[in-house]
Design a protein around this motif. Structure first.
Motif, PDB file in Angstrom:
ATOM      1  N   VAL A 127       0.943  -1.104   0.002  1.00 43.28           N
ATOM      2  CA  VAL A 127       0.160   0.166  -0.001  1.00 43.28           C
ATOM      3  C   VAL A 127       0.813   1.402  -0.144  1.00 43.28           C
ATOM      4  CG1 VAL A 127      -1.657   1.314   1.332  1.00 43.28           C
ATOM      5  CG2 VAL A 127      -1.928  -1.123   1.151  1.00 43.28           C
ATOM      6  N   ARG A 128       1.839   1.360   0.665  1.00 41.32           N
ATOM      7  CA  ARG A 128       2.514   2.523   0.950  1.00 41.32           C
ATOM      8  C   ARG A 128       3.541   2.599  -0.231  1.00 41.32           C
ATOM      9  NH1 ARG A 128       4.410   0.026   5.850  1.00 41.32           N
ATOM     10  NH2 ARG A 128       6.300  -0.566   4.920  1.00 41.32           N
ATOM     11  N   ALA A 129       4.126   1.529  -0.894  1.00 42.58           N
ATOM     12  CA  ALA A 129       4.531   1.827  -2.300  1.00 42.58           C
ATOM     13  C   ALA A 129       3.836   2.079  -3.362  1.00 42.58           C
ATOM     14  CB  ALA A 129       5.406   0.238  -2.618  1.00 42.58           C
ATOM     15  N   GLY A 130       2.751   1.693  -3.496  1.00 44.43           N
ATOM     16  CA  GLY A 130       1.587   1.817  -4.483  1.00 44.43           C
ATOM     17  C   GLY A 130       1.086   3.564  -4.390  1.00 44.43           C
ATOM     18  N   LEU A 131       1.093   3.944  -3.262  1.00 45.65           N
ATOM     19  CA  LEU A 131       0.465   5.184  -2.744  1.00 45.65           C
ATOM     20  C   LEU A 131       1.639   6.423  -3.205  1.00 45.65           C
ATOM     21  CD1 LEU A 131      -1.515   5.180   0.433  1.00 45.65           C
ATOM     22  CD2 LEU A 131      -2.355   5.453  -2.068  1.00 45.65           C
ATOM     23  N   ALA A 132       2.915   5.955  -2.788  1.00 50.09           N
ATOM     24  CA  ALA A 132       3.967   6.706  -3.109  1.00 50.09           C
ATOM     25  C   ALA A 132       4.257   6.795  -4.518  1.00 50.09           C
ATOM     26  CB  ALA A 132       5.450   6.219  -2.239  1.00 50.09           C
ATOM     27  N   ALA A 133       4.373   5.737  -5.082  1.00 50.81           N
ATOM     28  CA  ALA A 133       4.643   5.672  -6.590  1.00 50.81           C
ATOM     29  C   ALA A 133       3.397   6.394  -7.457  1.00 50.81           C
ATOM     30  CB  ALA A 133       4.661   4.361  -7.107  1.00 50.81           C
ATOM     31  N   LEU A 134       2.405   6.328  -7.026  1.00 48.23           N
ATOM     32  CA  LEU A 134       1.313   7.072  -7.715  1.00 48.23           C
ATOM     33  C   LEU A 134       1.258   8.767  -7.425  1.00 48.23           C
ATOM     34  CD1 LEU A 134      -1.341   7.098  -9.225  1.00 48.23           C
ATOM     35  CD2 LEU A 134      -2.711   6.757  -7.050  1.00 48.23           C
ATOM     36  N   PHE A 135       1.419   9.179  -6.225  1.00 47.79           N
ATOM     37  CA  PHE A 135       1.601  10.466  -5.843  1.00 47.79           C
ATOM     38  C   PHE A 135       2.638  11.235  -6.381  1.00 47.79           C
ATOM     39  CE2 PHE A 135       2.992  13.903  -3.013  1.00 47.79           C
ATOM     40  CZ  PHE A 135       2.046  14.729  -3.025  1.00 47.79           C
ATOM     41  N   PHE A 136       3.936  10.575  -6.254  1.00 45.59           N
ATOM     42  CA  PHE A 136       5.096  11.409  -6.802  1.00 45.59           C
ATOM     43  C   PHE A 136       5.101  11.212  -8.318  1.00 45.59           C
ATOM     44  CE2 PHE A 136       6.432  10.869  -2.413  1.00 45.59           C
ATOM     45  CZ  PHE A 136       6.501  12.163  -2.096  1.00 45.59           C
ATOM     46  N   GLY A 137       4.766  10.038  -8.865  1.00 44.58           N
ATOM     47  CA  GLY A 137       4.499   9.886 -10.328  1.00 44.58           C
ATOM     48  C   GLY A 137       3.731  11.054 -10.933  1.00 44.58           C
ATOM     49  N   LEU A 138       2.357  11.116 -10.336  1.00 44.23           N
ATOM     50  CA  LEU A 138       1.631  12.431 -10.903  1.00 44.23           C
ATOM     51  C   LEU A 138       2.255  13.889 -10.584  1.00 44.23           C
ATOM     52  CD1 LEU A 138      -1.818  10.835  -9.757  1.00 44.23           C
ATOM     53  CD2 LEU A 138      -0.953  11.193 -11.998  1.00 44.23           C
ATOM     54  N   PHE A 139       2.771  13.820  -9.365  1.00 42.35           N
ATOM     55  CA  PHE A 139       3.443  15.014  -9.126  1.00 42.35           C
ATOM     56  C   PHE A 139       4.641  15.503 -10.048  1.00 42.35           C
ATOM     57  CE2 PHE A 139       6.617  17.681  -6.972  1.00 42.35           C
ATOM     58  CZ  PHE A 139       5.946  18.982  -6.263  1.00 42.35           C
ATOM     59  N   PHE A 140       5.231  14.502 -10.198  1.00 41.44           N
ATOM     60  CA  PHE A 140       6.602  14.734 -11.373  1.00 41.44           C
ATOM     61  C   PHE A 140       6.072  15.224 -12.693  1.00 41.44           C
ATOM     62  CE2 PHE A 140       9.248  13.799  -7.663  1.00 41.44           C
ATOM     63  CZ  PHE A 140      10.373  14.209  -8.198  1.00 41.44           C
ATOM     64  N   LEU A 141       5.010  14.348 -13.005  1.00 40.88           N
ATOM     65  CA  LEU A 141       4.324  14.380 -14.418  1.00 40.88           C
ATOM     66  C   LEU A 141       3.958  15.782 -14.505  1.00 40.88           C
ATOM     67  CD1 LEU A 141       3.744  13.219 -17.052  1.00 40.88           C
ATOM     68  CD2 LEU A 141       1.535  12.509 -15.880  1.00 40.88           C
ATOM     69  N   LEU A 142       3.294  16.294 -13.565  1.00 39.98           N
ATOM     70  CA  LEU A 142       2.529  17.731 -13.643  1.00 39.98           C
ATOM     71  C   LEU A 142       3.593  18.560 -13.607  1.00 39.98           C
ATOM     72  CD1 LEU A 142      -0.505  17.399 -11.322  1.00 39.98           C
ATOM     73  CD2 LEU A 142      -0.523  17.430 -13.727  1.00 39.98           C
ATOM     74  N   SER A 143       4.690  18.524 -12.909  1.00 38.53           N
ATOM     75  CA  SER A 143       5.783  19.321 -12.880  1.00 38.53           C
ATOM     76  C   SER A 143       6.541  19.609 -13.916  1.00 38.53           C
ATOM     77  CB  SER A 143       6.783  19.113 -11.793  1.00 38.53           C
ATOM     78  OG  SER A 143       6.195  19.087 -10.444  1.00 38.53           O
ATOM     79  N   HIS A 144       6.505  18.591 -14.949  1.00 39.18           N
ATOM     80  CA  HIS A 144       7.201  18.416 -16.117  1.00 39.18           C
ATOM     81  C   HIS A 144       6.445  19.702 -16.954  1.00 39.18           C
ATOM     82  CE1 HIS A 144       9.086  17.000 -19.781  1.00 39.18           C
ATOM     83  NE2 HIS A 144       7.882  17.251 -20.604  1.00 39.18           N
ATOM     84  N   PHE A 145       5.089  19.893 -17.017  1.00 40.68           N
ATOM     85  CA  PHE A 145       4.557  20.844 -17.670  1.00 40.68           C
ATOM     86  C   PHE A 145       4.551  22.122 -17.400  1.00 40.68           C
ATOM     87  CE2 PHE A 145       2.685  16.507 -18.726  1.00 40.68           C
ATOM     88  CZ  PHE A 145       2.794  16.635 -19.983  1.00 40.68           C
ATOM     89  N   VAL A 146       5.252  22.384 -16.365  1.00 38.39           N
ATOM     90  CA  VAL A 146       5.465  23.568 -15.710  1.00 38.39           C
ATOM     91  C   VAL A 146       6.537  24.308 -16.244  1.00 38.39           C
ATOM     92  CG1 VAL A 146       5.971  25.167 -13.645  1.00 38.39           C
ATOM     93  CG2 VAL A 146       4.325  23.351 -13.669  1.00 38.39           C
ATOM     94  N   ARG A 147       6.915  25.447 -16.646  1.00 35.25           N
ATOM     95  CA  ARG A 147       7.835  26.217 -17.320  1.00 35.25           C
ATOM     96  C   ARG A 147       9.203  26.073 -16.161  1.00 35.25           C
ATOM     97  NH1 ARG A 147       8.722  32.448 -19.511  1.00 35.25           N
ATOM     98  NH2 ARG A 147      10.983  32.200 -20.246  1.00 35.25           N
ATOM     99  N   GLY A 148      10.112  25.301 -16.689  1.00 35.09           N
ATOM    100  CA  GLY A 148      11.311  25.062 -15.967  1.00 35.09           C
ATOM    101  C   GLY A 148      11.322  24.042 -14.929  1.00 35.09           C
ATOM    102  N   GLY A 149      10.362  23.240 -15.501  1.00 37.55           N
ATOM    103  CA  GLY A 149       9.796  22.137 -14.547  1.00 37.55           C
ATOM    104  C   GLY A 149      11.047  20.767 -14.788  1.00 37.55           C
ATOM    105  N   VAL A 150      10.822  19.599 -14.275  1.00 39.38           N
ATOM    106  CA  VAL A 150      11.470  18.517 -14.314  1.00 39.38           C
ATOM    107  C   VAL A 150      11.568  17.803 -15.554  1.00 39.38           C
ATOM    108  CG1 VAL A 150      11.220  18.256 -11.829  1.00 39.38           C
ATOM    109  CG2 VAL A 150       9.981  16.950 -13.358  1.00 39.38           C
ATOM    110  N   GLY A 151      12.356  17.005 -15.878  1.00 42.42           N
ATOM    111  CA  GLY A 151      12.573  16.434 -17.279  1.00 42.42           C
ATOM    112  C   GLY A 151      12.002  15.164 -17.305  1.00 42.42           C
ATOM    113  N   LEU A 152      11.660  14.610 -18.417  1.00 50.80           N
ATOM    114  CA  LEU A 152      10.893  13.260 -18.580  1.00 50.80           C
ATOM    115  C   LEU A 152      11.589  12.421 -17.859  1.00 50.80           C
ATOM    116  CD1 LEU A 152       9.304  13.215 -21.974  1.00 50.80           C
ATOM    117  CD2 LEU A 152       8.058  13.204 -19.818  1.00 50.80           C
ATOM    118  N   GLY A 153      12.858  12.197 -17.898  1.00 49.35           N
ATOM    119  CA  GLY A 153      13.786  11.235 -17.283  1.00 49.35           C
ATOM    120  C   GLY A 153      13.518  11.179 -15.781  1.00 49.35           C
ATOM    121  N   ASP A 154      13.490  12.370 -15.083  1.00 52.85           N
ATOM    122  CA  ASP A 154      12.877  12.423 -13.823  1.00 52.85           C
ATOM    123  C   ASP A 154      11.450  11.830 -13.515  1.00 52.85           C
ATOM    124  OD1 ASP A 154      15.481  13.497 -12.977  1.00 52.85           O
ATOM    125  OD2 ASP A 154      14.718  15.515 -13.826  1.00 52.85           O
TER     126      ASP A 154
END
Length: 219
Positions: free
Chosen positions: A122-149
């Motif tokens: 449960v912890r692993a799944g929640l962490a992967a889902l939350f941070f996966g979505l967070f980083f994905l959304l951050s990618h579309f922000v100007r100066g955001g993280v790269g796709l590799g991250d």
């Protein structure tokens, strides 16, 4: 130290060295050449071997006797290669992040089979889902993280979450702190500004090492 511990240490270091000095080193050279990375002493096999052995020894010494040692395996095997490539050319190869993800799923599943702790999944799944979505959304922000991250983050934080909530918190804190210090150093040294990209992958991986090493499996 019992013989079983020595065997476990040798297996971890052997797997990590076999990859980092073989396929990993080849990928490091290929990406360095493709993106015009200036080769330095840090890119030589002895330096890669030392980094890999030091990481393996640190993780073994701090997680021996805990399931966290198993969860550290993807980090020890693929971490040095990913970190060095990202530091050199600001890229995280899809093939290696994919293998990291597969290894993450395998070790988390094995950890669950060994101790039957469903909360780990449960912890692993929640962490992967939350941070996966967070980083994905951050990618579309100007100066955001790269796709590799974006592709690496779910695996890193899933491993931390699988260990414990404490490991997840420490991983996040360490990664953000170290990346922030690097960014501050770039600005202070006038080698860049607020918009200068930095390699985030190495600090996520190092944060994971800190989280697995210093956390408790009881919280």
């Amino acid at each position: 130290m019992p013989a079983s511990a020595l065997i476990a240490a040798a297996c971890m270091a052997g797997c990590a060295l076999a990859y980092s000095l073989g396929p990993g080193f080849i990928s490091q050279k290929v990406y360095g050449k493709r993106f015009g990375h200036k080769i330095s002493w840090w890119d030589a096999r002895p330096a890669v071997a030392i980094l890999t052995v030091v990481l393996a020894a640190a993780m073994f010494a701090t997680t021996w006797g805990s399931v966290r040692l198993l969860l550290a395996l993807p980090l020890v095997v693929f971490g040095p290669t990913l970190a060095l490539i990202d530091l050199g050319v600001h890229r995280l190869p899809n093939r290696i992040t994919s293998m990291f993800a597969v290894a993450t799923c395998v070790v988390i599943t094995v950890a669950f089979i060994l101790d039957g702790d469903g909360s780990r999944l449960v912890r692993a799944g929640l962490a992967a889902l939350f941070f996966g979505l967070f980083f994905l959304l951050s990618h579309f922000v100007r100066g955001g993280v790269g796709l590799g991250d974006v592709k690496l983050a779910p695996s890193v934080f899933a491993l931390a979450g699988a260990a414990s909530w404490a490991a997840l918190g420490l991983t996040l804190l360490a990664a953000v702190t170290m990346a922030g210090l690097v960014a501050l150093g770039v600005i202070v040294s006038r080698r860049g500004g607020l918009s200068t990209p930095i390699a985030l992958g190495p600090w996520m991986l190092l944060g994971l090492a800190v989280g697995l090493s210093l956390s408790s499996t009881t919280w």
